[in-house]
Motif scaffolding. Structure first.
Motif, PDB file in Angstrom:
ATOM      1  N   GLY A 172       0.821  -1.208   0.000  1.00 34.61           N
ATOM      2  CA  GLY A 172       0.000   0.000   0.000  1.00 34.61           C
ATOM      3  C   GLY A 172       0.856   1.259   0.000  1.00 34.61           C
ATOM      4  N   THR A 173       1.900   1.236   0.842  1.00 36.83           N
ATOM      5  CA  THR A 173       2.801   2.401   0.905  1.00 36.83           C
ATOM      6  C   THR A 173       3.501   2.625  -0.420  1.00 36.83           C
ATOM      7  OG1 THR A 173       3.171   1.985   3.257  1.00 36.83           O
ATOM      8  CG2 THR A 173       4.769   3.399   2.119  1.00 36.83           C
ATOM      9  N   ARG A 174       3.969   1.499  -1.039  1.00 40.96           N
ATOM     10  CA  ARG A 174       4.658   1.622  -2.334  1.00 40.96           C
ATOM     11  C   ARG A 174       3.710   2.148  -3.409  1.00 40.96           C
ATOM     12  NH1 ARG A 174       9.114  -0.973  -4.188  1.00 40.96           N
ATOM     13  NH2 ARG A 174       9.770  -0.684  -2.038  1.00 40.96           N
ATOM     14  N   ALA A 175       2.470   1.650  -3.393  1.00 40.25           N
ATOM     15  CA  ALA A 175       1.483   2.116  -4.380  1.00 40.25           C
ATOM     16  C   ALA A 175       1.206   3.602  -4.213  1.00 40.25           C
ATOM     17  CB  ALA A 175       0.186   1.311  -4.240  1.00 40.25           C
ATOM     18  N   ASN A 176       1.090   4.053  -2.956  1.00 34.98           N
ATOM     19  CA  ASN A 176       0.868   5.480  -2.697  1.00 34.98           C
ATOM     20  C   ASN A 176       2.056   6.308  -3.161  1.00 34.98           C
ATOM     21  OD1 ASN A 176      -1.667   5.119  -1.600  1.00 34.98           O
ATOM     22  ND2 ASN A 176      -0.890   4.848   0.500  1.00 34.98           N
ATOM     23  N   SER A 177       3.280   5.790  -2.935  1.00 36.50           N
ATOM     24  CA  SER A 177       4.482   6.510  -3.342  1.00 36.50           C
ATOM     25  C   SER A 177       4.541   6.653  -4.858  1.00 36.50           C
ATOM     26  CB  SER A 177       5.735   5.778  -2.835  1.00 36.50           C
ATOM     27  OG  SER A 177       5.753   5.725  -1.424  1.00 36.50           O
ATOM     28  N   ILE A 178       4.222   5.551  -5.574  1.00 40.21           N
ATOM     29  CA  ILE A 178       4.219   5.598  -7.040  1.00 40.21           C
ATOM     30  C   ILE A 178       3.172   6.574  -7.547  1.00 40.21           C
ATOM     31  CG2 ILE A 178       3.768   4.263  -9.126  1.00 40.21           C
ATOM     32  CD1 ILE A 178       4.968   1.838  -7.683  1.00 40.21           C
ATOM     33  N   SER A 231       1.901  11.825  -9.915  1.00 35.27           N
ATOM     34  CA  SER A 231       1.211  13.118  -9.802  1.00 35.27           C
ATOM     35  C   SER A 231       2.210  14.263  -9.838  1.00 35.27           C
ATOM     36  CB  SER A 231       0.397  13.158  -8.503  1.00 35.27           C
ATOM     37  OG  SER A 231      -0.597  12.160  -8.502  1.00 35.27           O
ATOM     38  N   THR A 232       3.338  14.090  -9.123  1.00 32.50           N
ATOM     39  CA  THR A 232       4.373  15.121  -9.108  1.00 32.50           C
ATOM     40  C   THR A 232       4.977  15.311 -10.495  1.00 32.50           C
ATOM     41  OG1 THR A 232       4.921  14.570  -6.820  1.00 32.50           O
ATOM     42  CG2 THR A 232       6.555  15.818  -8.044  1.00 32.50           C
ATOM     43  N   PHE A 233       5.181  14.198 -11.225  1.00 35.03           N
ATOM     44  CA  PHE A 233       5.742  14.262 -12.577  1.00 35.03           C
ATOM     45  C   PHE A 233       4.793  15.024 -13.507  1.00 35.03           C
ATOM     46  CE2 PHE A 233       6.099  12.459 -16.861  1.00 35.03           C
ATOM     47  CZ  PHE A 233       7.430  12.730 -17.119  1.00 35.03           C
ATOM     48  N   ASP A 234       3.495  14.687 -13.440  1.00 38.33           N
ATOM     49  CA  ASP A 234       2.509  15.370 -14.283  1.00 38.33           C
ATOM     50  C   ASP A 234       2.467  16.858 -13.979  1.00 38.33           C
ATOM     51  OD1 ASP A 234       1.861  13.003 -15.492  1.00 38.33           O
ATOM     52  OD2 ASP A 234       0.125  12.589 -14.218  1.00 38.33           O
ATOM     53  N   GLU A 235       2.508  17.187 -12.697  1.00 40.92           N
ATOM     54  CA  GLU A 235       2.490  18.600 -12.299  1.00 40.92           C
ATOM     55  C   GLU A 235       3.741  19.321 -12.781  1.00 40.92           C
ATOM     56  OE1 GLU A 235       1.905  21.307  -8.245  1.00 40.92           O
ATOM     57  OE2 GLU A 235       2.082  19.129  -8.124  1.00 40.92           O
ATOM     58  N   ASN A 236       4.888  18.623 -12.698  1.00 40.39           N
ATOM     59  CA  ASN A 236       6.142  19.205 -13.160  1.00 40.39           C
ATOM     60  C   ASN A 236       6.096  19.482 -14.664  1.00 40.39           C
ATOM     61  OD1 ASN A 236       9.130  18.422 -14.328  1.00 40.39           O
ATOM     62  ND2 ASN A 236       9.258  19.589 -12.428  1.00 40.39           N
TER      63      ASN A 236
END
Length: 284
Positions: free
Chosen positions: A63-69, A74-79
């Motif tokens: 779950g943690t890994r999925a949230n991190s990915i 999301s950060t990449f798209d925003e960038n």
């Protein structure tokens, strides 16, 4: 023998049941006395808790890994969106700067055009200028269809920058006054000195200092920085009196026999986005 075995088995089962009942009863009695769960319940709870923890660890990790990915994507798209906006802002800024420079150039050309009352002028835009021939030529978007002819003078925002050297239907090539090639037709000029005019030709161009050079001047008249430089009209290839620039400095050779006149062009030869062509009879 079969009967004896059956009796022993029955006795063992009865004893086992009594022991279990006794353990359960004792466990409940102890649990009530100490306010803790019964022994068997605690054992089952411990086993269940261990199994739950064993299952929870990898589940939580996934779950943690999925949230991190998901956060990373999301950060990449925003960038990417921010970079696109920045690129748009940069392009708009360049366009604004270009328009401002063209606006300033056109305003100066309006003032210059007012001084060329003897000639009809045509405005043109630079459409090509190669880095390899940056100092020698450019191409403008007007040609024979607009009445241009070979030899006509071409002016920047404040003075002469070259002449038409090749005419096509809808575009023309301009040879600049900073052209230093050996086969070029040199520009005849006059320095308006305080003690009289000094005639000569543009022989070279100092690209580092961005100065035109009038070389091999043997006349003795005094020439000072700031003296005006215009076309002389000698040779019949260019009308006289068209402003070129002003004297920047004067040097002499090692023997003191001739001088070099360094001339600051009145127009910025490195930035020629728009020009004026004077329709003179000389260029016909």
């Amino acid at each position: 023998m079969r009967k004896l075995f059956s009796s022993k088995t029955a006795v063992i089962l009865m004893v086992s049941v009594m022991v279990i009942v006794g353990l359960i009863t004792g466990s409940n009695w102890w649990a009530n006395k100490t306010n803790t769960p019964p022994f068997f319940q605690r054992a089952i709870n411990d086993i269940t808790g261990g199994v739950s923890r064993a299952i929870a660890v990898p589940t939580n990790a996934i779950g943690t890994r999925a949230n991190s990915i998901s956060n990373l994507m999301s950060t990449f798209d925003e960038n990417q969106k921010l970079k696109a906006k920045l690129d748009g802002y940069a392009q708009n800024q360049v366009k604004m700067q270009t328009l401002e420079e063209e606006n300033k150039s056109l305003k100066k050309q309006l003032g210059l055009k007012a001084t060329l009352t003897d000639y009809e002028t045509i405005s043109a835009v630079t459409i090509a200028r190669s880095p390899t021939t940056w100092q020698s030529q450019l191409v403008i978007n007007k040609g024979a269809k607009s009445g241009l002819k070979k030899g006509m003078p071409v002016l920047g925002d404040s003075g002469l920058i070259g002449r038409i050297s090749e005419v096509n239907t809808v575009n023309s090539k301009v040879t600049l006054i900073s052209d230093t090639s050996e086969d070029t037709n040199r520009f005849a000029i006059t320095v308006k000195g305080s003690q009289g005019d000094v005639n000569g030709i543009i022989t070279d161009y100092d690209a580092d200092q961005k100065l035109l050079i009038m070389g091999q001047v043997t006349e003795s008249q005094t020439i000072n920085p700031g003296d005006k430089v215009v076309t002389s009209g000698l040779g019949g290839s260019m009308p006289s009196g068209i402003l070129i620039g002003k004297v920047a400095k004067v040097t002499t050779d090692d023997y003191g026999l001739s001088r070099k006149i360094y001339i600051q062009s009145s127009s910025d030869l490195s930035s020629l986005s728009t020009v004026l062509v004077a329709k003179t009879e000389v260029g016909s």
